[in-house]
Design a protein around this motif. Sequence first.
Motif, short mmCIF file in Angstrom:
data_model
loop_
_atom_site.label_atom_id
_atom_site.label_comp_id
_atom_site.label_asym_id
_atom_site.label_seq_id
_atom_site.Cartn_x
_atom_site.Cartn_y
_atom_site.Cartn_z
N ILE A 13 0.82 -1.15 -0.06
CA ILE A 13 0.12 0.04 0.03
C ILE A 13 0.83 1.29 -0.01
N ALA A 14 0.45 1.98 -0.71
CA ALA A 14 0.91 3.55 -0.58
C ALA A 14 -0.44 4.60 -0.29
N VAL A 15 -0.08 5.74 0.21
CA VAL A 15 -1.20 6.59 0.69
C VAL A 15 -0.87 7.89 0.20
N SER A 16 -2.11 8.67 -0.08
CA SER A 16 -2.13 10.22 -0.23
C SER A 16 -3.14 10.78 0.31
N VAL A 17 -3.01 11.98 1.20
CA VAL A 17 -4.19 12.72 1.44
C VAL A 17 -3.99 14.19 1.15
N LYS A 18 -4.40 14.54 0.00
CA LYS A 18 -4.02 15.79 -0.73
C LYS A 18 -5.31 16.70 -0.49
N PHE A 19 -4.78 18.02 -0.46
CA PHE A 19 -5.76 19.20 -0.34
C PHE A 19 -5.30 20.24 -1.38
N SER A 20 -6.05 21.26 -1.66
CA SER A 20 -5.76 22.09 -2.80
C SER A 20 -5.21 23.53 -1.99
N ASP A 21 -5.10 23.29 -0.62
CA ASP A 21 -4.40 24.48 0.10
C ASP A 21 -3.34 23.95 0.99
N VAL A 22 -2.32 24.76 1.23
CA VAL A 22 -0.95 24.19 1.63
C VAL A 22 -1.20 23.82 3.23
N PRO A 23 -1.79 24.44 3.99
CA PRO A 23 -1.61 24.32 5.51
C PRO A 23 -2.63 22.99 5.88
N ARG A 24 -3.52 22.58 5.07
CA ARG A 24 -4.39 21.64 5.40
C ARG A 24 -3.53 20.52 4.93
N MET A 25 -3.02 20.53 3.52
CA MET A 25 -2.32 19.45 2.98
C MET A 25 -1.01 18.98 3.93
N VAL A 26 -0.44 19.98 4.38
CA VAL A 26 0.85 19.74 5.38
C VAL A 26 0.28 18.97 6.56
N GLU A 27 -0.69 19.56 7.20
CA GLU A 27 -1.19 19.04 8.53
C GLU A 27 -1.66 17.50 8.21
N ALA A 28 -2.46 17.37 7.17
CA ALA A 28 -2.81 15.96 7.06
C ALA A 28 -1.64 14.94 6.73
N TYR A 29 -0.79 15.39 6.16
CA TYR A 29 0.30 14.34 6.01
C TYR A 29 1.04 14.20 7.31
N ARG A 30 1.19 15.13 7.96
CA ARG A 30 1.91 15.29 9.39
C ARG A 30 0.94 14.17 10.20
N LEU A 31 -0.06 14.14 10.29
CA LEU A 31 -1.02 13.54 11.10
C LEU A 31 -1.07 11.95 10.39
N LEU A 32 -0.83 11.93 9.32
CA LEU A 32 -0.88 10.45 8.79
C LEU A 32 0.62 9.92 8.82
N SER A 33 1.71 10.57 8.85
CA SER A 33 2.88 9.89 9.31
C SER A 33 2.92 9.43 10.55
N GLN A 34 2.21 9.91 11.40
CA GLN A 34 2.12 9.44 12.93
C GLN A 34 1.39 8.38 13.07
N ARG A 35 0.55 7.63 12.06
CA ARG A 35 -0.23 6.51 12.31
C ARG A 35 -0.08 5.54 11.61
N ILE A 36 0.71 5.55 10.31
CA ILE A 36 0.93 4.36 9.50
C ILE A 36 2.40 4.55 8.99
N ASP A 37 2.93 3.33 8.73
CA ASP A 37 4.37 3.37 8.11
C ASP A 37 4.48 2.87 6.74
N TYR A 38 3.38 3.24 6.04
CA TYR A 38 3.42 2.79 4.65
C TYR A 38 4.02 4.25 4.00
N PRO A 39 4.60 3.91 2.59
CA PRO A 39 5.01 5.36 1.86
C PRO A 39 3.77 6.09 1.58
N LEU A 40 4.42 7.50 1.64
CA LEU A 40 3.25 8.48 1.18
C LEU A 40 3.67 9.00 -0.09
N HIS A 41 2.58 9.56 -0.79
CA HIS A 41 2.57 9.90 -1.99
C HIS A 41 2.19 11.51 -1.77
#
Length: 360
Positions: free
Chosen positions: A174-202
């Motif tokens: 598995i690979a995972v992405s959590v994209k937003f069109s604005d930078v603050p929400r995009m950055v925060e979403a990936y930060r949160l995700l990186s703390q919960r899974i160890d799959y590669p992130l796109h």
Amino acid sequence: MIERRPTRQIMIGNVPVGGDAPIAVQSMCSSDTRDIDATMAQINALEQAGCEIVRIAVPTKESAEAFGEIRKQTTIPLVADIHFDYRMALMSIEKGADKIRINPGNIINADGMRAVHLAVDAAKERGIPIRVGVNAGSIEHELLEKYGYPTPEAACESAVNHVHLLEDMGFNDIAVSVKFSDVPRMVEAYRLLSQRIDYPLHLGVTEAGASMPAYIKSAMGIGALLAEGIGDTIRVSLTTADKTDEVTAGFEILKALEIRSKGPMLTACPSCGRAQVDLPALALQVSEALKSVTKEVKVAVMGCAVNGPGEAADSDIAVVGGRGVGMLYIRGKPARRVPESQVIAALLEEIEAWQPESVN
């Protein structure tokens, strides 16, 4: 040095993603997949620009059939982009997809849980990964009700739920992405995700837009996360007729962070009243000349004798402009003086002859 977040590693065709693999640069064709010639023209251009993974939309049976023909004509890893119809995932896998991108929630809403099982089983049998793709527009209704609107927390929870769904089916490629069109929400979403899974992130800022604002948004969002060690593969999403712009921008972000080098790195002073040369014109000429260079070399363009020599010391090869002349520096030491009209030719000669110093 940036310390990368530890992740599992997957294979997309012959390209490793995650673990200790280099951060891969992706793009997506904007052509109608059914137009095989147009799609192949984009793929060939992307590959020539250095793109390592290409995604193709597969919304219909006809596009899935075309996907198979495209697969026969290229060796670059191909990702089938699926949103609602699990049958397109099955067809794409059968036609040779190296990965499929799905949103399990969309498929469940369209065809039920059994459809996800069929797609996952097909990917497992073929030994290809699945990217769980979540963005602001695909978050489940119950999560929107829980959080009030598409928050980073909602996107992260949606992605984690989908990952657990695949894991419950015995699938871990598995690979995972959590994209937003604005930078603050995009950055925060990936930060949160990186703390919960160890799959590669796109990584990517989706729907970034066109021209300068899109480049800045993508560089800020993707770059901020990469600087924190988060991210294993990237796509710079640009509304552009030339999709190779996405690849160029992706590698420029990696070069700016000194994560990966592809071709030359150019720095130039911003110019000021001390400059004794038309520095913007000179820098543009050098930038255009470097497009034909594949060697990994740091090139600097400076405009005066005040800061030029000192700042040029950090580059491999530098041009310091003067009154009708240019001084070339190699590894911070003066090499030769040439007329302004010969600066570009002399620079290319020095690049051709340049070799990195051996490290004992």
